[in-house]
Design a protein around this motif. Structure first.
Motif, mmCIF file in Angstrom:
data_model
loop_
_atom_site.group_PDB
_atom_site.id
_atom_site.type_symbol
_atom_site.label_atom_id
_atom_site.label_comp_id
_atom_site.label_asym_id
_atom_site.label_seq_id
_atom_site.Cartn_x
_atom_site.Cartn_y
_atom_site.Cartn_z
ATOM 1 N N ASN A 92 35.064 70.582 -17.405
ATOM 2 C CA ASN A 92 35.111 69.509 -16.404
ATOM 3 C C ASN A 92 34.027 69.671 -15.339
ATOM 4 O O ASN A 92 34.290 69.744 -14.140
ATOM 5 C CB ASN A 92 36.493 69.468 -15.745
ATOM 6 C CG ASN A 92 36.695 68.227 -14.902
ATOM 7 O OD1 ASN A 92 36.077 67.200 -15.125
ATOM 8 N ND2 ASN A 92 37.572 68.335 -13.913
ATOM 9 N N MET A 93 32.806 69.695 -15.798
ATOM 10 C CA MET A 93 31.671 69.960 -14.907
ATOM 11 C C MET A 93 31.452 68.807 -13.920
ATOM 12 O O MET A 93 31.508 67.633 -14.289
ATOM 13 C CB MET A 93 30.410 70.182 -15.727
ATOM 14 C CG MET A 93 30.468 71.428 -16.615
ATOM 15 S SD MET A 93 30.479 72.934 -15.645
ATOM 16 C CE MET A 93 28.770 73.009 -15.124
ATOM 17 N N GLN A 94 31.186 69.190 -12.674
ATOM 18 C CA GLN A 94 30.856 68.259 -11.601
ATOM 19 C C GLN A 94 29.468 68.567 -11.073
ATOM 20 O O GLN A 94 28.903 69.627 -11.359
ATOM 21 C CB GLN A 94 31.900 68.331 -10.492
ATOM 22 C CG GLN A 94 33.326 68.074 -10.954
ATOM 23 C CD GLN A 94 33.510 66.695 -11.574
ATOM 24 O OE1 GLN A 94 33.035 65.690 -11.046
ATOM 25 N NE2 GLN A 94 34.211 66.647 -12.703
ATOM 26 N N LYS A 95 28.929 67.628 -10.311
ATOM 27 C CA LYS A 95 27.563 67.833 -9.819
ATOM 28 C C LYS A 95 27.442 69.073 -8.945
ATOM 29 O O LYS A 95 26.392 69.718 -8.891
ATOM 30 C CB LYS A 95 27.103 66.590 -9.050
ATOM 31 C CG LYS A 95 26.880 65.384 -9.945
ATOM 32 C CD LYS A 95 26.363 64.193 -9.159
ATOM 33 C CE LYS A 95 26.112 63.018 -10.083
ATOM 34 N NZ LYS A 95 25.590 61.830 -9.360
ATOM 35 N N THR A 96 28.520 69.437 -8.257
ATOM 36 C CA THR A 96 28.495 70.642 -7.417
ATOM 37 C C THR A 96 28.459 71.925 -8.247
ATOM 38 O O THR A 96 28.226 73.010 -7.702
ATOM 39 C CB THR A 96 29.729 70.669 -6.505
ATOM 40 O OG1 THR A 96 30.914 70.522 -7.300
ATOM 41 C CG2 THR A 96 29.668 69.541 -5.492
ATOM 42 N N ASP A 97 28.689 71.804 -9.563
ATOM 43 C CA ASP A 97 28.638 72.973 -10.445
ATOM 44 C C ASP A 97 27.237 73.239 -10.969
ATOM 45 O O ASP A 97 27.024 74.201 -11.732
ATOM 46 C CB ASP A 97 29.600 72.792 -11.630
ATOM 47 C CG ASP A 97 31.047 72.710 -11.188
ATOM 48 O OD1 ASP A 97 31.417 73.413 -10.229
ATOM 49 O OD2 ASP A 97 31.808 71.925 -11.797
ATOM 50 N N SER A 98 26.287 72.417 -10.619
ATOM 51 C CA SER A 98 24.907 72.655 -11.046
ATOM 52 C C SER A 98 24.394 73.959 -10.427
ATOM 53 O O SER A 98 24.750 74.315 -9.299
ATOM 54 C CB SER A 98 24.006 71.494 -10.618
ATOM 55 O OG SER A 98 24.429 70.284 -11.219
ATOM 56 N N ARG A 117 20.046 77.529 -16.413
ATOM 57 C CA ARG A 117 19.930 76.604 -15.280
ATOM 58 C C ARG A 117 20.647 75.316 -15.693
ATOM 59 O O ARG A 117 20.122 74.527 -16.475
ATOM 60 C CB ARG A 117 18.482 76.336 -14.912
ATOM 61 C CG ARG A 117 18.318 75.409 -13.701
ATOM 62 C CD ARG A 117 16.859 75.262 -13.319
ATOM 63 N NE ARG A 117 16.307 76.524 -12.881
ATOM 64 C CZ ARG A 117 16.410 77.022 -11.647
ATOM 65 N NH1 ARG A 117 17.098 76.336 -10.729
ATOM 66 N NH2 ARG A 117 15.867 78.180 -11.331
ATOM 67 N N VAL A 118 21.842 75.112 -15.150
ATOM 68 C CA VAL A 118 22.684 73.995 -15.554
ATOM 69 C C VAL A 118 22.538 72.844 -14.560
ATOM 70 O O VAL A 118 22.664 73.046 -13.342
ATOM 71 C CB VAL A 118 24.159 74.425 -15.656
ATOM 72 C CG1 VAL A 118 25.025 73.233 -16.042
ATOM 73 C CG2 VAL A 118 24.321 75.564 -16.668
ATOM 74 N N SER A 119 22.279 71.651 -15.094
ATOM 75 C CA SER A 119 22.200 70.435 -14.274
ATOM 76 C C SER A 119 23.278 69.460 -14.738
ATOM 77 O O SER A 119 23.348 69.141 -15.930
ATOM 78 C CB SER A 119 20.825 69.775 -14.408
ATOM 79 O OG SER A 119 19.801 70.663 -13.979
ATOM 80 N N VAL A 120 24.087 69.018 -13.812
ATOM 81 C CA VAL A 120 25.159 68.068 -14.118
ATOM 82 C C VAL A 120 24.732 66.692 -13.616
ATOM 83 O O VAL A 120 24.459 66.519 -12.423
ATOM 84 C CB VAL A 120 26.484 68.494 -13.460
ATOM 85 C CG1 VAL A 120 27.596 67.525 -13.858
ATOM 86 C CG2 VAL A 120 26.847 69.925 -13.850
ATOM 87 N N ILE A 121 24.680 65.710 -14.527
ATOM 88 C CA ILE A 121 24.250 64.349 -14.159
ATOM 89 C C ILE A 121 25.226 63.333 -14.745
ATOM 90 O O ILE A 121 25.972 63.618 -15.687
ATOM 91 C CB ILE A 121 22.814 64.050 -14.643
ATOM 92 C CG1 ILE A 121 22.750 64.112 -16.170
ATOM 93 C CG2 ILE A 121 21.821 64.999 -14.002
ATOM 94 C CD1 ILE A 121 21.399 63.705 -16.731
ATOM 95 N N ASP A 122 25.191 62.129 -14.167
ATOM 96 C CA ASP A 122 26.068 61.052 -14.623
ATOM 97 C C ASP A 122 25.498 60.378 -15.868
ATOM 98 O O ASP A 122 24.285 60.418 -16.124
ATOM 99 C CB ASP A 122 26.242 60.005 -13.528
ATOM 100 C CG ASP A 122 26.971 60.553 -12.319
ATOM 101 O OD1 ASP A 122 27.818 61.444 -12.499
ATOM 102 O OD2 ASP A 122 26.691 60.081 -11.190
#
Length: 321
Positions: A92-98, A117-122
């Motif tokens: 359940n990744m959110q943008k704050t988890d980047s 390096r993880v980037s969470v995007i919509d």
């Protein structure tokens, strides 16, 4: 479910290797899960194994001698750790988890096994394909249209059964692509984790417009018929107007004649009454001057009968006698 959302199959990996350590860029869609693997079949001798967030925040700790796994409080419900492969699944990744996620094996010193390096995007929104204008010339259909998504836009045209493919990309790796097939104009919007498209059936559009043009030509009446129709309508309106005017004048004459006749009749009636009154008066006066010598009773009776207002011939004959 986490395995099905492995971003290894969706991402673009940028790998910079230095010795046994590597940094891998991963992009994950908001709300999805991602599995981080150690990218090696064999680990060096270690006493402890850690996954850390930004090298400072512990996520999980594995003790090799006892095979114990410890999940730190802030991640207990957000991660799964495999103590056989040492992979870490973030849920359940959110943008704050980047951010940076690092696997570390510790013996006498720390060995960075791998860093992600993880980037969470919509996910992308659906693009919009709009037809601005279209027309048919002979056997060719020309369509001008706009492909738009967020801040990206492409204006193009479909001519001679084709269009030129075009592509624009934003600085955030959002890409808008326009291309045509024999049947469709296609507008595709994509980013590293999702894509959506909008399309228009060009065959139906051109056939519809062609039929519409032909129908308009077949249904349009010639100019001379329009002129005749206008003239006929004008003539009918004029005749109706004249008829109404004539009828109104006739009614006014009838009313006026009735009024005159009534006035004449009203004026004539008093004269007749006056004449009758005058005749009665004269008759009574004459009766008074012609008294015969008779007894008083008889005289009174005859006088009363003669002064009675009666215009019948019998009364006049009696007086003359």
């Amino acid at each position: 479910m986490a395995i099905n959302h492995r971003l290894r199959f969706l991402l673009c990996l940028l790998t910079f290797k230095t010795g046994f350590s590597a940094e891998i860029s991963v992009v994950v869609q908001t709300g999805n899960s991602v599995q981080l693997d150690i990218q090696t079949q064999e680990l060096p001798e270690f006493e402890y194994f850690f996954w850390k967030y930004y090298q400072s925040k512990y996520i999980v700790k594995y003790i090799n001698t006892t095979k114990d796994v410890r999940l730190y409080t802030s991640y207990k419900d957000k991660v799964d750790f495999n103590d056989k492969t040492f992979s870490l699944t973030l849920k359940n990744m959110q943008k704050t988890d980047s951010g940076l996620y690092t696997a570390i094996a510790t013996e006498e010193s720390d060995n960075n096994i791998v860093t992600y390096r993880v980037s969470v995007i919509d996910a992308v929104e659906a693009p919009v394909l709009t037809v601005n204008s279209n027309w048919i010339s002979g056997n060719f259909c020309t369509v001008n249209f706009t492909c738009r998504a967020h801040e990206l836009k492409i204006n193009s045209s479909y001519q001679n059964n084709s269009c030129s493919p075009e592509e624009v990309t934003s600085h955030e790796n959002y890409t808008l692509i326009l291309y045509c097939s024999e049947e469709f104009i296609i507008c595709n919007y994509t980013n590293p984790v999702s894509w959506k498209e909008d399309k228009i059936n060009i065959i139906q559009l051109c056939v519809k417009e062609e039929n519409y043009s032909n129908n308009n030509q077949s249904e349009s009446p010639p100019l001379w018929s329009v002129g005749v129709s206008v003239a006929v309508c004008t003539l009918i309106c004029l005749l109706v107007f004249l008829y109404c005017k004539y009828k109104k004048g006739a009614q006014e004459e009838v009313v006026e004649g009735s009024t005159i006749y009534s006035q004449i009749q009203a004026e004539a009636q008093p004269q007749e009454e006056t004449r009758d009154n005058q005749s009665t008066t004269v008759y009574c006066t004459v009766g008074q001057h012609q008294k015969p010598t008779i007894p008083p009773e008889t005289d009174h009776a005859i006088y009363s009968g003669m002064c009675k207002p009666n215009n019948t011939p019998s009364a006049i004959s009696q007086d003359d006698t």
